[in-house]
Motif scaffolding. Structure first.
Motif, mmCIF file in Angstrom:
data_model
loop_
_atom_site.group_PDB
_atom_site.id
_atom_site.type_symbol
_atom_site.label_atom_id
_atom_site.label_comp_id
_atom_site.label_asym_id
_atom_site.label_seq_id
_atom_site.Cartn_x
_atom_site.Cartn_y
_atom_site.Cartn_z
ATOM 1 N N ASP A 31 49.025 47.523 32.530
ATOM 2 C CA ASP A 31 48.912 46.193 31.918
ATOM 3 C C ASP A 31 47.682 45.459 32.452
ATOM 4 O OD1 ASP A 31 51.197 46.676 30.485
ATOM 5 O OD2 ASP A 31 52.515 45.560 31.839
ATOM 6 N N LEU A 32 47.439 45.599 33.754
ATOM 7 C CA LEU A 32 46.292 44.934 34.373
ATOM 8 C C LEU A 32 44.978 45.466 33.805
ATOM 9 C CD1 LEU A 32 45.060 43.059 36.498
ATOM 10 C CD2 LEU A 32 45.330 44.906 38.172
ATOM 11 N N ILE A 33 44.860 46.765 33.716
ATOM 12 C CA ILE A 33 43.631 47.365 33.191
ATOM 13 C C ILE A 33 43.430 47.003 31.731
ATOM 14 C CG2 ILE A 33 42.568 49.580 32.564
ATOM 15 C CD1 ILE A 33 43.575 50.678 35.222
ATOM 16 N N GLY A 34 44.521 46.990 30.976
ATOM 17 C CA GLY A 34 44.419 46.604 29.572
ATOM 18 C C GLY A 34 43.859 45.205 29.417
ATOM 19 N N ARG A 35 44.298 44.281 30.254
ATOM 20 C CA ARG A 35 43.802 42.905 30.186
ATOM 21 C C ARG A 35 42.344 42.839 30.637
ATOM 22 N NH1 ARG A 35 41.648 39.379 28.921
ATOM 23 N NH2 ARG A 35 41.943 37.137 29.285
ATOM 24 N N MET A 36 41.984 43.607 31.649
ATOM 25 C CA MET A 36 40.586 43.627 32.094
ATOM 26 C C MET A 36 39.669 44.096 30.969
ATOM 27 S SD MET A 36 40.774 45.184 35.961
ATOM 28 C CE MET A 36 41.192 44.138 37.360
ATOM 29 N N SER A 94 29.900 31.247 33.992
ATOM 30 C CA SER A 94 28.541 30.993 33.500
ATOM 31 C C SER A 94 28.285 29.515 33.773
ATOM 32 C CB SER A 94 28.397 31.369 32.022
ATOM 33 O OG SER A 94 29.374 30.713 31.229
ATOM 34 N N ASP A 95 28.299 28.658 32.717
ATOM 35 C CA ASP A 95 28.203 27.219 32.966
ATOM 36 C C ASP A 95 29.446 26.694 33.678
ATOM 37 O OD1 ASP A 95 25.671 26.252 31.590
ATOM 38 O OD2 ASP A 95 26.609 27.450 30.014
ATOM 39 N N TYR A 96 30.562 27.358 33.431
ATOM 40 C CA TYR A 96 31.840 26.953 34.024
ATOM 41 C C TYR A 96 32.658 28.214 34.275
ATOM 42 C CZ TYR A 96 32.981 27.604 29.100
ATOM 43 O OH TYR A 96 33.092 28.132 27.838
ATOM 44 N N PRO A 97 33.618 28.159 35.199
ATOM 45 C CA PRO A 97 34.446 29.335 35.485
ATOM 46 C C PRO A 97 35.637 29.409 34.520
ATOM 47 C CG PRO A 97 34.911 27.612 37.076
ATOM 48 C CD PRO A 97 33.838 27.079 36.173
ATOM 49 N N VAL A 98 36.024 30.621 34.187
ATOM 50 C CA VAL A 98 37.184 30.871 33.332
ATOM 51 C C VAL A 98 38.145 31.787 34.082
ATOM 52 C CG1 VAL A 98 38.008 31.920 31.191
ATOM 53 C CG2 VAL A 98 35.886 30.595 31.199
ATOM 54 N N LEU A 99 39.403 31.373 34.164
ATOM 55 C CA LEU A 99 40.422 32.214 34.794
ATOM 56 C C LEU A 99 40.859 33.277 33.791
ATOM 57 C CD1 LEU A 99 42.332 32.932 37.084
ATOM 58 C CD2 LEU A 99 43.906 31.156 36.251
ATOM 59 N N GLU A 100 40.371 34.477 33.985
ATOM 60 C CA GLU A 100 40.713 35.568 33.073
ATOM 61 C C GLU A 100 42.055 36.200 33.442
ATOM 62 O OE1 GLU A 100 39.083 36.015 30.474
ATOM 63 O OE2 GLU A 100 36.970 35.510 30.785
ATOM 64 N N ILE A 101 42.273 36.397 34.747
ATOM 65 C CA ILE A 101 43.524 37.003 35.227
ATOM 66 C C ILE A 101 43.925 36.303 36.517
ATOM 67 C CG2 ILE A 101 44.668 39.108 36.015
ATOM 68 C CD1 ILE A 101 42.593 40.705 34.425
ATOM 69 N N SER A 102 45.109 35.750 36.558
ATOM 70 C CA SER A 102 45.593 35.096 37.773
ATOM 71 C C SER A 102 46.256 36.123 38.688
ATOM 72 C CB SER A 102 46.590 33.989 37.423
ATOM 73 O OG SER A 102 47.689 34.520 36.688
ATOM 74 N N LEU A 103 46.282 35.839 39.984
ATOM 75 C CA LEU A 103 46.904 36.738 40.950
ATOM 76 C C LEU A 103 48.388 36.899 40.645
ATOM 77 C CD1 LEU A 103 45.232 35.486 44.250
ATOM 78 C CD2 LEU A 103 44.947 37.750 43.223
#
Length: 439
Positions: A99-104, A82-91
């Motif tokens: 686990d990936l879907i749960g975090r999403m 939005s105003d700034y980017p947030v790293l929600e999930i790193s590669l």
């Protein structure tokens, strides 16, 4: 002594096959198993709203579910901005799909302004640049409004760093020029627009196919007006190195190759289709033959000799068959038997076009639609075997015929653009224009 030598050779062959199978883990290569770095860049600005953001997350989960997740397969990252980017999930953060879907699903909506350029730059520097895998790098940028910062030059820099950018716009506030500035070219492949977040589900299958094309079909084939992702099998199987005689083709401007029984058009499948085949594709070939027996124009064979994929012609009953994989029985064969198929066996030049989708296969001969056959759900192919052109069915012996073109286009829409203008007798405004360009 000879018997011992024979036994040792047999054991070595079996061990070699076991080693190759173990190395592959008998994994069927497909879009699911293709190694990618895939990053979703999600608009979390005020204009999206919490309800639409939940729809957006479900869409991302659905797309992600099409891939196997792990160090040898696809790694997924997520950036919300939005105003700034947030790293929600790193590669590489999650090695299992659950686990990936749960975090999403747990990502919380930000709210704020729209700074799309900053988010693209953040993903390039903090995800892709830190990836140690020299693989296909793809970013999907989703936005529902005009960016409040620069996107053009930042997107250009990302593309220079080999990041493929898709741009998906949602709603009436989108500027099409901005989406085109973000995405790779052509825009018809990399830019999508939907009227609202509910409608985003309509492009789910299209995105699945496009993502697959990026990872499974890295090369491009020059065609009129645009280059198409796909496989030129004459190049892939080294026709120029096989000493095949060049002869006059179907029209004066076309060249063809005379294939004989002394020419072996065989290559390791791993060298031709390293990541398997896409779920949908267009097979196109132009040839002339007099063969009265059953033969395979093109086939992919597993190590154990199983034919996984093939386009076969039967001169005895004048039919064409298509072999592919099957989730139920490993392989399936559909036969095209309508009278229109018999035209192929008149010893003249003809173009075969086979549109293969996840539901069916449709045969075209010289631009004329002949027949559609339903397919059972397919699975990936083993790439540890061989790919061959022009072989008698069930044998290694090459057939004698003349071959002008043999291609696989990964975009099923190429079926609408492809013509049979190279076949003598085809006419019309489109053919006249295309042939004039070639001259």
């Amino acid at each position: 002594m000879a018997w011992v030598t024979y036994k040792l050779s047999t054991v070595l062959i079996l061990l070699l096959r076991y080693w190759v199978s173990s190395e592959d883990g008998e994994i069927r290569s497909s879009c699911r198993t293709a190694p990618n770095d895939l990053v979703f860049i999600l608009d979390g600005s005020w204009s999206v709203g919490p309800e639409n953001f939940e729809i957006l997350k479900k869409w991302v989960v659905n797309i992600t579910s099409n891939f196997d997740i792990g160090p040898k397969f696809t790694q997924v990252g997520v950036v919300q901005y939005s105003d700034y980017p947030v790293l929600e999930i790193s590669l590489g953060r999650y090695q299992s799909i659950d686990d990936l879907i749960g975090r999403m699903q747990a990502i919380e909506y930000l709210g704020g302004n729209t700074r799309t350029g900053n988010a693209i730059q953040f993903a390039a520097e903090n995800l892709f640049a830190r990836s140690l895998r020299p693989l296909t790098k793809i970013a999907i940028v989703l936005t529902d409004g005009k960016s409040q910062d620069d996107v053009k030059y930042i997107a250009e820099e990302a593309r220079r760093n080999k990041i493929t950018l898709f741009a998906i716009g949602v709603g009436s506030e989108i500027e099409e020029s901005e989406l085109r500035a973000i995405a790779n070219k052509p825009s018809s492949t990399y830019v999508f627009y939907v009227e609202d977040y509910i409608a985003i589900s309509r492009i789910r299958e299209i995105m699945k196919q496009k993502l697959c094309e990026e990872s499974v079909c890295p090369t491009r084939i020059p065609v009129t007006a645009r280059d198409e992702k796909g496989f030129d099998l004459l190049l892939g199987l080294g026709m120029n190195k096989k000493n095949a005689k060049k002869v006059k083709g179907s029209i004066p401007t076309a060249k063809a190759y005379e294939v004989t029984s002394q020419i072996d058009l065989t290559e390791f499948t791993r060298n031709v289709f390293p990541e398997g085949l896409p779920p949908s594709y267009v097979f196109v070939s132009t040839q002339r033959f007099k063969i009265k027996k059953k033969w395979d124009l093109w086939r992919i064979v597993a190590l154990d000799g199983t034919v996984q994929t093939a386009v076969s012609l039967n001169g005895e009953d004048k039919t064409l068959s298509f072999t592919t994989t099957s989730q139920t029985n490993d392989t399936q064969i559909v036969r095209f038997v309508t009278p229109g198929v018999k035209k192929l066996f008149d010893e003249g030049w003809h173009q075969i076009r086979l549109l293969v989708t996840e539901e069916d296969a449709t045969l075209y001969i010289d631009d004329k639609e002949i027949e559609t056959r339903r397919l059972l759900p397919v699975i990936g192919i083993y790439v540890s075997g061989q790919t061959q052109i022009g072989k008698y069915s069930g044998r290694e012996e090459s057939v004698q015929f003349t071959l002008q073109k043999l291609r696989i286009y990964c975009d099923p829409e190429q079926n609408k653009r492809e013509t049979a203008c190279e076949i003598s007798g085809m006419n019309g405004e489109v053919c006249d224009r295309l042939l004039y360009k070639e001259q």
